[in-house]
Structure formats: C-alpha cells, structure tokens
Design an enzyme around this catalytic site. Structure first.
Site, PDB file in Angstrom:
ATOM      1  N   ASP A  10       0.863  -1.169   0.000  1.00 45.65           N
ATOM      2  CA  ASP A  10       0.000   0.000   0.000  1.00 45.65           C
ATOM      3  C   ASP A  10       0.909   1.232   0.000  1.00 45.65           C
ATOM      4  O   ASP A  10       2.109   1.124   0.282  1.00 45.65           O
ATOM      5  CB  ASP A  10      -0.888  -0.043   1.245  1.00 45.65           C
ATOM      6  N   ASP A  12      -0.197   5.158   0.923  1.00 44.25           N
ATOM      7  CA  ASP A  12      -0.455   6.115   2.008  1.00 44.25           C
ATOM      8  C   ASP A  12      -0.513   5.397   3.346  1.00 44.25           C
ATOM      9  O   ASP A  12      -1.269   4.433   3.522  1.00 44.25           O
ATOM     10  CB  ASP A  12      -1.786   6.826   1.776  1.00 44.25           C
ATOM     11  N   ASP A 168      -1.474  -0.704   5.980  1.00 44.03           N
ATOM     12  CA  ASP A 168      -1.664  -0.113   7.308  1.00 44.03           C
ATOM     13  C   ASP A 168      -3.116  -0.059   7.764  1.00 44.03           C
ATOM     14  O   ASP A 168      -3.389   0.452   8.855  1.00 44.03           O
ATOM     15  CB  ASP A 168      -1.104   1.315   7.326  1.00 44.03           C
TER      16      ASP A 168
END
Length: 214
Positions: A10, A12, A168
C-alpha cells in the site's frame, strides 16, 4: 518474518506519510465550497477507500450535497499541485526497498489514491525501486477488491504463490484476503494495533526493516 518473492505495498500510511497533505487539500476544497473543515484526526479516519470516499466523508451530506462534485474536483486539482508539500517516506522505507531489490525481490505499489498521484509520488520518492505502481482508475475495481493487486502481479509477470501484501489499514487486510495473499500490517500508519486486530490483523511490524529479517 517469512521470505517472499513478491512484495506488494500500500502507499499512504505504509510507504509514505501523506496525511498532512491529504488533510490540507481536503480542507482547501471544503473552504472553497463554503463547508466546515476537519481536523487531522478526522481526515485520518476518512482515508483508505479512495479520493471519492474521502470527500464523501468530509462533505456534509456526502454525495447528496449539491457541491460534492465541485469539492471533489477542487481537491484533485489542489492535491496534484501540493502532494509533495509535507509528504515523505516513513523512516527506513527507502533502505528497505533498496535491500529488497538488491535481493532480487519484485516490488509493486497498489493504492486507492488516484492513478496520476500514485505514479508521480512513487517515481519521485522511489524511482525504479518500485517496478509497478497502480492507483485508482476507471475500468478496474479499487481495493478491497483484488483487481489492482492482480493487475500488479500481471505486470510483474509474477504469481501470488509466494507474494505478500503490506499495508496499514482494514482495507489492506481485506484486500490481501480477497487476493489470496498473506498480509503484514504496519504499526506506523493511519490505524493503531487494536483497530487492526479488531479487523483480523495477525502479523505486525513496527519498522520496515523487519521485512528483511528472515
């Protein structure tokens, strides 16, 4: 930590600390449309499902607001010009990517950020350390659907048999599951451990270099 052949990240909250720029562009768009602005923590909760969902959550009334599309367009234009104002890689991310590539591992980024911003940010911060970068675009379902992960693997010419997904958020956990891949959840991003555990996370790292500890 298991050794893998393919590492799909991922963007961001995982590789890049982007929250301040996302919040600045969100609040700029809201102010331009005469809407109330949000705190950094508000925007932290709003992100993860793409730009349209971010603005839907930020705008009073969401998509039913008559100025929703204007706010969305204003955000996109502002963010493309200000995405580098405060954004930077998290500590040890770049050296970890370098080490993975030196060990002949394949590296891709799959994001729900719109496509142009995803590609631009990856090129700016990581250059050829990231072989494939895929963002949100028409014609392919965004995460947590597996489509963008599958497209990344296709472009890498790699299978998912020895691939891992690193993210995250709860969206990343679901994406990994839908893609049939193990998930490593990072603890420096937009969600805390308790939240991630409540959404099924089982494997955690608190430093990117832990990906290298085979």
């Amino acid at each position: 930590m298991k050794e893998y052949d393919v590492y799909v990240f991922d963007l961001d909250g995982t590789l890049l600390s982007t929250l301040e720029d996302l919040a600045a562009s969100t609040n700029y768009a809201l102010e331009k449309c005469s809407m109330p602005v949000h705190s950094l923590d508000d925007v932290r909760r709003f992100v993860g499902n793409g730009v349209r969902k971010l603005i839907e959550r930020a705008v009073p009334g969401g998509e039913t607001n008559p100025r929703f599309e204007e706010a969305l367009s204003t955000f996109k234009n502002h963010y493309m010009h200000h995405s580098l104002d405060r954004t930077s890689p998290y500590p040890h991310v770049v050296e970890t990517l370098k080490s993975l590539r030196l060990r002949n591992k394949r590296v891709a980024v799959v994001s729900n950020k719109f496509y142009a911003a995803t590609v631009d940010l990856c090129l700016h911060f990581f250059g050829d350390l990231v072989e494939v970068a895929i963002g949100e675009r028409e014609g392919i379902r965004k995460k947590p659907a597996p489509d963008t992960v599958e497209e990344a693997l296709r472009q890498l010419g790699a299978g998912k048999e020895n691939a891992v997904y690193i993210g995250d958020s709860e969206v990343d956990i679901e994406t990994a599951c839908n893609s049939g891949m193990p998930c490593v959840s990072v603890l420096w991003g937009f969600r805390d451990r308790a939240f991630l555990e409540s959404h099924g996370a089982e494997t955690f790292i608190s430093d990117p270099r832990e990906l290298l500890d085979w």
